[in-house]
Design a protein around this motif. Structure first.
Motif, PDB file in Angstrom:
ATOM      1  N   ARG A 233       0.859  -1.200   0.000  1.00 40.26           N
ATOM      2  CA  ARG A 233       0.000   0.000   0.000  1.00 40.26           C
ATOM      3  C   ARG A 233       0.883   1.234   0.000  1.00 40.26           C
ATOM      4  O   ARG A 233       2.091   1.156   0.226  1.00 40.26           O
ATOM      5  N   LEU A 234       0.235   2.363  -0.240  1.00 35.70           N
ATOM      6  CA  LEU A 234       0.989   3.615  -0.281  1.00 35.70           C
ATOM      7  C   LEU A 234       0.915   4.286   1.075  1.00 35.70           C
ATOM      8  O   LEU A 234      -0.145   4.394   1.671  1.00 35.70           O
ATOM      9  N   ASN A 235       2.076   4.742   1.503  1.00 37.08           N
ATOM     10  CA  ASN A 235       2.136   5.544   2.709  1.00 37.08           C
ATOM     11  C   ASN A 235       2.706   6.888   2.259  1.00 37.08           C
ATOM     12  O   ASN A 235       3.901   7.022   2.063  1.00 37.08           O
ATOM     13  N   GLY A 236       1.816   7.850   2.052  1.00 38.86           N
ATOM     14  CA  GLY A 236       2.262   9.072   1.363  1.00 38.86           C
ATOM     15  C   GLY A 236       2.621   8.694  -0.051  1.00 38.86           C
ATOM     16  O   GLY A 236       1.813   8.113  -0.763  1.00 38.86           O
ATOM     17  N   LEU A 237       3.857   8.974  -0.409  1.00 39.11           N
ATOM     18  CA  LEU A 237       4.296   8.593  -1.750  1.00 39.11           C
ATOM     19  C   LEU A 237       5.192   7.360  -1.713  1.00 39.11           C
ATOM     20  O   LEU A 237       5.797   7.003  -2.713  1.00 39.11           O
ATOM     21  N   ARG A 238       5.297   6.749  -0.554  1.00 33.14           N
ATOM     22  CA  ARG A 238       6.144   5.570  -0.438  1.00 33.14           C
ATOM     23  C   ARG A 238       5.322   4.292  -0.390  1.00 33.14           C
ATOM     24  O   ARG A 238       4.330   4.241   0.340  1.00 33.14           O
ATOM     25  N   PRO A 239       5.773   3.280  -1.124  1.00 35.67           N
ATOM     26  CA  PRO A 239       5.084   2.008  -1.009  1.00 35.67           C
ATOM     27  C   PRO A 239       5.569   1.279   0.249  1.00 35.67           C
ATOM     28  O   PRO A 239       6.716   1.430   0.647  1.00 35.67           O
TER      29      PRO A 239
END
Ligand code: TPP
Ligand code: SF4
Lengths: 337, 633
Positions: free
Chosen positions: A246-252
């Motif tokens: 999933r995405l956390n902000g722009l980080r996967p």
């Protein structure tokens, strides 16, 4: 038309030449899957052309019972472009290695992709120069010790998928030599795409770089280290399909699905997505993340040779077919008696 | 056409009939000198003169205005007889500013006409040209007929009513100069009027202004005493036919299109821009309705590779460049040798090495084309001799390429590429077709052998899409016949020899070498490529002066014509003039063991007739030295 064709078998695409790759080389598997997949395209052998550069992988055309050209180092995309422009009736494959296409041929690689020539390109990535006996390649990881980097490579490696995205390629995929079902299916989809399609294949060079991709190749580990991309589906992986991305902000980030996180919270794969999302996928590398395999991107856009030939047709419509006699007599002329 | 009609206004002044004129127009590179020169050339050709031109411009697109580095020149010789060069010394020089004057004056003959724009000899102009005093006020001017014309002011006055800005008005100055030149040589303004109309059709005021400037220049010549007499050059006696002007690169493009037409092929052209070859690309791009497919590749390597890909597919494939780009193409040319496909590689030579003198001419790529590849990779080489000859060379090259299944090189150079001459329009219907066969059947029992050979040693050109003839080509050595990869030492040697023999066999089909002049004698001048005009003119003058000299001009640089050795043996001395350090001479010495003497110039400039004549006199005039001095000079 295809209904009139005899149904071809994989063996019909095998040439009579002895194959000279090292025993155990990943190239064999790619050759086998190519031969297995080709009959599904419904094309006769004479309509297919394999063009390669130089490297172990580039010997490929000799082993195919199709038309073929084993060209010069790194330039196969240019040969393919010229051929497609004049002969859009032919199905053209480009076979290349990581050194061939990203080092000496980097220029042609990006230009074929950005022009979107209708060619299927299979990039055999073994993260090493095989044919020249084991120097590091543009995809070799930093610090890799090879014949030409006894103290470890200091180059930052190139990621072929990122480069292809940078060139705005319409079809980008990745597969693994040993994952034969996935490989055959991916090659088939790439060959079906209209426009440049790139398939990066993780290929084991068991002589000079054995095991470079073992995490993605080994049946025991690959379910946990790779992520099979499926259009419209959530990104789930793992032997027990218990992990997601999933995405956390722009980080996967990898999440554990047994903790109650629902599929709706995960990233869904969209082959037509804006490239920013695909860039995130391209950047996912083992061991921090599972490495995506399958089709990263599949979008249609104008095809180079269609447009080149379209201009020829438009010119004829507008000006009529050229007439040299008229041309020579045009402009200022005079007669000498 | 209007060529037979007299100029619009008949001059009331004294007209002197002369056999030929050499004039150079020089100004700042932004002044439109190339345009002026092209117009004068076209108009002179339309008047029935024979013409030859030499445009010369700086490598910088906009070199600093008014400086010596920014001077652009255009020289044209027009005559009532055949001319083969743009002329040595100038009868007239038009200098638009001090820089143009000081950099060109030395070529003006004593007593020649010098026309300057006196408005551009202000202090600031002199400073830009690096001059401390005004050259127009110095005593040397007495050696020439100096016409100081206030061109800028007169042009401004002529266009004053049109409401143009000062800058726009001054831009018409070249047409004013053109008007004067047209008056001077009794040129018809019609063609240039048509040109102005077409070029500025969207800008009516600019069109009007340029027309007015042109007419004002003409009227100025007619009404003032400043320019003195005007000159008349009669029509030249050329072989009958329809003529037009043609430039070298244009002729190459048209020749390629004609070759495609004669062989019923689509023309595929892969190229990357480089001076002085780019104009071939520009020209071919215009002809998409002729089935000309052009690809501007990402670099020269891609350009040649794309062409080879197209050749594999069965198209007529061409790539062009200049020396530096050809260097990049070398590896792919070797591949074309190995896979034995027809391909044309055109090198429009410029001054080298490396980037060298990009806008200047040189003949120094002969050895590069002959030998600049790894391994034994012979390639036939043809050299064009003049702008119009580029047309024929292109067709002959394609004929050879397809008949022998080889890549073929065409050499041109910057001088030919940008030069112009009258060209007799050929009758395409009367030209021999170029027949090409693509096999459709097995040629070896129930197999297809891609390297089976015909009596020319050419292999079959089977193209993808043909059922049953699937085969693979590539750079690895192939077994003769089957085309399978082969490392067999004997086979390799055989293939090396076969490829060489194939090229050597071309000597059987090319016409025997001709010689202009006596069958044998004291001196043979042996030349090639773009030096034809200067060598031909110099030798003709020397023969007229009674010297025992003949001229042999080569088009076929590899293989040489079969009778060349025999020709060389008939003369006591052989002189090889070249715009390089002696490349053909080296080949001649090597191949024929002839003690050829070189006459070499590497200044980025073509030969002048007089310097060649001096050399010929020095070598051939035993007791006729005086004759030489009196007649030939
Ligand atoms: C112009 C040129 N430079 C260098 C080489 C030598 N060379 C052949 S293959 C190769 C690298 C091949 O590496 P890769 O593309 O990764 O292919 P692999 O052999 O690993 O399949 C090199 C450097 C060559 N053939 N031509
Ligand atoms: S060197 Fe490596 S890539 Fe080349 S054939 Fe052997 S195993 Fe395969």
């Amino acid at each position: 038309m295809s209904s009139e064709l005899p149904v071809l078998k994989a063996s019909d695409f095998a040439s009579d030449q002895d194959i000279r790759w090292c025993p155990g080389c990943g190239d064999y598997s790619i050759l086998a899957q190519m031969k297995k997949m080709l009959p599904d395209l419904g094309l006769p052998q004479e309509q297919i052309v394999f063009i390669s550069g130089i490297g172990c992988s580039s010997r490929f055309p000799y082993y195919m019972n199709t038309y073929g050209m084993h060209s010069i180092h790194g330039r196969a995309p240019a040969f393919a472009t010229g051929l497609r422009v004049t002969r859009p009736d032919l199905k053209v494959f480009v076979i290349t290695g990581d050194g061939d296409s990203l080092s000496i041929g980097g220029n042609h690689f990006i230009h074929m992709l950005r022009r979107n020539v209708d060619v299927t390109m299979v990039l055999f990535n073994n993260r090493i120069y095989g044919l020249t006996k084991g120097q590091y390649s543009p995809t070799s990881p930093e610090g890799q010790v090879t014949k030409s980097t006894p103290m470890g490579s200091v180059d930052h490696p190139l990621n072929p998928i990122s480069v292809a995205l940078g060139a705005e390629a319409g079809f980008i995929a990745r597969s693994v030599d040993s994952n034969i079902k996935h490989l055959a299916a991916t090659l088939y989809r790439a060959a079906q795409h209209r426009g440049t399609s790139l398939v990066e294949v993780y290929q084991n060079c068991n002589v000079f770089n054995d095991g470079a991709f073992s995490y993605a190749q080994d049946k025991a580990t690959r379910a946990d280290t790779t992520l099979e991309l499926e259009h419209g589906k959530p990104m789930i992986f793992g032997k027990n399909r218990d992990k997601g991305v999933r995405l956390n902000g722009l980080r996967p980030e990898v999440v554990d699905l047994s903790t109650g996180i629902s599929h709706d919270d995960l990233l869904f794969h969209d082959e037509q997505a804006d490239t920013a999302l695909v860039h995130i996928l391209a950047k996912m590398r083992h061991p921090e993340m599972p490495e995506p395999i399958g089709v990263f991107r599949d979008v249609e856009k104008g095809i180079f040779e269609d447009q080149v030939r379209g201009q020829l047709n438009t010119a004829v419509e507008k000006k009529g077919a050229g007439d040299l006699v008229k041309l020579f007599a045009s402009g200022e002329t005079w007669d000498v008696e | 056409m209007s060529t037979d009609t007299p100029p619009p206004v008949q001059s009331n002044k004294l007209v002197e009939v002369v056999s030929g004129i050499t004039v150079r127009l020089a100004g700042d590179s932004g002044d439109g000198m190339q345009l002026l020169g092209t117009q004068l050339t076209n108009t002179s050709a339309l008047a029935g003169n024979d013409v030859a031109t030499f445009p010369d411009f700086p490598a910088e697109i906009r070199a600093p205005r008014g400086t010596r580095a920014g001077v652009s020149g255009f020289q044209v010789q027009f005559a009532a007889h055949e001319v083969h060069t743009p002329g040595d010394t100038l009868d007239a020089l038009v200098a638009m500013n001090p820089a143009a004057l000081v950099t060109n004056l030395s070529d003006l003959r004593p007593g020649g006409l010098l026309i300057v724009d006196e408005d551009s000899f202000e202090a600031k102009d002199l400073k830009l040209a690096n001059l401390s005093t005004n050259p127009l006020e110095e005593p040397w001017t007495e050696n020439y007929r100096l016409a100081k014309v206030p061109m800028t002011k007169l042009t401004r006055t002529a266009v004053a009513e049109l409401g143009l800005s000062m800058k726009e008005a001054d831009r018409c100055r070249n047409f004013f100069a053109m008007g004067m030149v047209y008056w001077l040589y009794g040129r018809d303004m019609d063609a240039t009027m048509r040109f102005i109309k077409a070029k500025f059709s969207r800008l009516p005021e600019v069109q009007e202004a340029n027309e007015r400037a042109l007419k004002a220049g003409w009227a100025f010549g007619e009404t003032t005493e400043l320019l003195g007499t005007s000159y008349q050059v009669e029509k030249a006696e050329l072989p009958p036919g329809k003529y037009r002007n043609i430039m070298g690169n244009q002729a190459l493009a048209w020749g390629l299109m004609t070759a495609a037409n004669l062989s019923k092929k689509e023309l595929f052209y892969g190229s990357y821009p480089i001076t002085p070859a780019s104009d071939i690309l520009h020209e071919l791009c215009k002809f998409k309705n002729y089935g000309v497919c052009t690809v501007q590749a990402e670099d020269e390597i891609a350009a040649v590779c794309a062409a080879i890909g197209a050749a594999y597919g069965g198209s007529m494939a061409v790539t062009t460049s200049s020396g530096p780009g050809i260097a990049l193409k070398a590896e792919a040319m070797g591949l074309a040798v190995m896979i034995e496909l027809p391909l044309l590689v055109i090198n429009v030579q410029r001054g080298g090495p490396s980037t060298g003198l990009p806008t200047k001419t040189e003949q120094a790529d002969l050895l590069q084309m002959l030998h600049g590849r790894n391994g034994e990779a012979p390639i036939p080489v043809l050299a064009a001799q003049s702008p119009g000859d580029c047309f024929d060379t292109a067709i002959e090259a394609w004929r050879i390429a397809t008949q022998f299944m080889v890549p073929v090189v065409i050499l041109s150079d910057g001088y030919i590429a940008n030069g112009a001459e009258p060209w007799r329009v050929p009758d395409i219907a009367a030209m021999d077709p170029i027949s090409i066969e693509h096999p459709t059947e097995f040629n070896h029992g129930d197999e297809f052998w891609p390297y089976a050979r015909d009596r020319n040693l050419a292999r079959p050109w089977a193209i993808p899409g043909t059922p049953n003839l699937m085969h693979r080509v590539g750079g690895l050595e192939k077994q003769d016949g089957t085309g399978n990869v082969s490392y067999d030492p004997d086979n390799h040697e055989k293939m090396v020899k076969t490829r060489a023999q194939k090229v050597a066999n071309i000597a059987r089909v090319i016409p025997p070498q001709k010689v202009n002049g006596p069958e044998s004698g004291e001196l043979l001048v042996l030349s090639w490529g773009g030096t034809y005009g200067a060598c031909h003119t110099a030798v003709t003058k020397a023969m007229d002066a009674g010297l025992s000299v003949a001229h042999c001009h080569l088009r076929h640089m590899n293989p040489f014509p079969a009778n060349l050795g025999e020709i060389l043996s008939r003369y006591e001395q052989v002189l090889v003039p070249e715009l390089n350090m002696g490349q053909l001479r080296m080949l001649i010495r090597d191949r024929f063991l002839v003690d050829a003497i070189g006459y070499n110039k590497v200044q980025g400039k073509p030969f002048s007739v007089s310097e060649l004549l001096d050399k010929i006199c020095e070598m051939a005039a035993t007791e006729s030295n005086k004759l030489c001095e009196s007649k030939a000079g």
